[in-house]
Write an enzyme that holds these catalytic residues in place. Structure first.
Site, PDB file in Angstrom:
ATOM      1  N   THR A 169       2.223 -69.768 -13.835  1.00 10.02           N
ATOM      2  CA  THR A 169       3.519 -68.710 -14.112  1.00 10.02           C
ATOM      3  C   THR A 169       4.355 -69.493 -12.883  1.00 10.02           C
ATOM      4  O   THR A 169       4.195 -70.813 -12.186  1.00 10.02           O
ATOM      5  CB  THR A 169       3.113 -67.460 -13.285  1.00 10.02           C
ATOM      6  OG1 THR A 169       2.241 -66.883 -14.690  1.00 10.02           O
ATOM      7  CG2 THR A 169       4.343 -66.087 -12.884  1.00 10.02           C
ATOM      8  N   ASP A 200       2.240 -58.499 -13.810  1.00 16.26           N
ATOM      9  CA  ASP A 200       2.830 -58.163 -12.369  1.00 16.26           C
ATOM     10  C   ASP A 200       4.292 -58.509 -12.925  1.00 16.26           C
ATOM     11  O   ASP A 200       5.146 -58.343 -12.202  1.00 16.26           O
ATOM     12  CB  ASP A 200       2.286 -58.525 -11.459  1.00 16.26           C
ATOM     13  CG  ASP A 200       2.124 -60.040 -11.319  1.00 16.26           C
ATOM     14  OD1 ASP A 200       1.850 -60.642 -12.442  1.00 16.26           O
ATOM     15  OD2 ASP A 200       2.324 -61.089 -10.553  1.00 16.26           O
ATOM     16  N   THR A 220       2.494 -64.800  -8.083  1.00 13.74           N
ATOM     17  CA  THR A 220       1.588 -65.264  -9.161  1.00 13.74           C
ATOM     18  C   THR A 220       0.195 -64.965  -8.894  1.00 13.74           C
ATOM     19  O   THR A 220      -0.294 -64.735  -7.507  1.00 13.74           O
ATOM     20  CB  THR A 220       1.963 -66.606  -9.433  1.00 13.74           C
ATOM     21  OG1 THR A 220       1.146 -67.452 -10.134  1.00 13.74           O
ATOM     22  CG2 THR A 220       1.635 -67.478  -8.160  1.00 13.74           C
ATOM     23  N   GLY A 223      -2.997 -60.869 -12.397  1.00 12.96           N
ATOM     24  CA  GLY A 223      -1.775 -59.089 -12.470  1.00 12.96           C
ATOM     25  C   GLY A 223      -2.013 -57.960 -12.231  1.00 12.96           C
ATOM     26  O   GLY A 223      -0.903 -57.229 -11.756  1.00 12.96           O
TER      27      GLY A 223
HETATM   28  N1  ASP Z   1       0.951 -63.338 -12.683  1.00  9.78           N
HETATM   29  C1  ASP Z   1       0.895 -63.682 -14.266  1.00  9.78           C
HETATM   30  C2  ASP Z   1       0.452 -62.412 -15.022  1.00  9.78           C
HETATM   31  O1  ASP Z   1      -1.285 -61.796 -14.466  1.00  9.78           O
HETATM   32  C3  ASP Z   1      -0.622 -65.014 -14.494  1.00  9.78           C
HETATM   33  C4  ASP Z   1      -0.113 -66.005 -13.310  1.00  9.78           C
HETATM   34  O2  ASP Z   1       0.655 -65.351 -11.801  1.00  9.78           O
HETATM   35  O3  ASP Z   1      -0.590 -66.894 -13.413  1.00  9.78           O
HETATM   36  O4  ASP Z   1       0.599 -62.394 -16.189  1.00  9.78           O
END
Ligand code: ASP
Length: 301
Positions: A169, A200, A220, A223
């Site tokens: 992300t 998230d 990040t 989530g």
């Molecule tokens: N937070 C992101 C999600 O869960 C994934 C990530 O941050 O790599 O969609």
């Protein structure tokens, strides 16, 4: 006031072969956007611009390069937050969009709504002639190959999705000449997620938060855990009590202690201190530094 800019390119176990691409991507975002901040663009425009650069870079799980869901589609989420007004715009589970952060910014100016998802969001964007792209603009051979690899793997779990194929992300946090703060986050979510799954990233207080009175943060990581503790807002709450770095560290410790979560944050507090911390193996990030200009690194745990 001295402008500030910090970006991240996700966390997890980024293998050495991809470190350079992550560092270059994060460096580019700082190098391209920081001069504009010095010339006076707003923190809000700066985080939008920085995230657009990262969305376009196929290295990251955002815009181009995003993970595929269980049906082989790409569904994207993004948020942008204004620390001056507490206003935000967010979109989730949208398809065929190269710059979800721009879609979120557009929604920010809607007179009634600030968070839209799926087909409704898509319809709204069409009424504004928002540019759509074919899936080939977003899909990379790397992600297609990864999708086929994990598609029917009964052992694959989304909580630790990044072992064989780590991308991240993206997010940005800025302070402008006026001292206003802003944050933005954009993601393709987790690999093989069910259609309609939202993590998230586009959730206010979870994937990002900005309040001039405390600070601004982009998060990040996993989530499903980050949402439970509202990690970005939690970090901003900690900013009120302690130095920025310690605040980030304590917020991640709470994530770990309360929900066994994995993640990372980057931020700026209202006093103008950078903050970053993570409990995943690595986090890719960069920030503007007065003497060195750009500090870019793959932070290891
Ligand atoms: N937070 C992101 C999600 O869960 C994934 C990530 O941050 O790599 O969609």
């Amino acid at each position: 006031m001295q402008p500030m800019l910090i970006v991240h390119g996700g966390a997890w176990s980024i293998p050495e072969s991809l470190h350079e691409a992550h560092i270059n991507g994060c460096t580019d975002a700082i190098q391209q956007v920081y001069p504009a901040l010095q010339k006076g663009i707003s923190a809000l425009d700066a985080v939008e611009e920085a995230v657009c650069i990262l969305e376009e870079d196929p290295t990251f799980d955002a815009g181009r390069g995003a993970f595929l869901n269980s049906e082989g589609e790409i569904e994207l989420d993004a948020i942008i937050c204004d620390g001056k007004t507490l206003n935000f715009g967010a979109v989730a589970a949208i398809k065929n969009i190269l710059h979800p952060v721009k879609a979120a910014k557009l929604l920010m100016n809607h007179p009634e709504h600030c968070f839209m998802v799926g087909e409704g969001a898509q319809k709204f964007l069409r009424t504004r002639n928002f540019p759509e792209v074919g899936i080939e603009e977003l899909l990379t051979p790397r992600e297609l190959e990864f999708y086929h690899k994990i598609k029917n793997d009964p052992h694959f779990k989304t909580r630790t999705p990044f072992e064989p194929n780590p991308t991240g992300t993206v997010g940005a946090v800025a302070r402008d000449l006026q001292g206003n703060l802003a944050a933005a986050t954009s993601t393709g979510g987790t690999p093989r997620k069910l259609p309609g799954r939202v993590g998230d990233s586009p959730v206010i207080g979870a994937g990002a938060f900005a309040d001039n009175r405390t600070g601004a943060v982009s998060a990040t990581g996993y989530g499903e855990s980050i949402m439970k503790v509202l990690l970005s807002k939690l970090t901003c709450d900690e900013f009120e009590k302690k130095p920025a770095m310690k605040a980030a560290q304590d917020a991640i410790h709470i994530l770990q202690a309360r929900v066994n979560g994995l993640g990372g944050v980057v931020g700026i507090n209202s006093a103008g201190e950078y903050a970053f911390f993570h409990n995943t193996e690595y986090m890719a990030m960069a920030y503007y530094h007065e003497k060195k200009k750009v500090v870019a690194l793959i932070q290891s745990r």
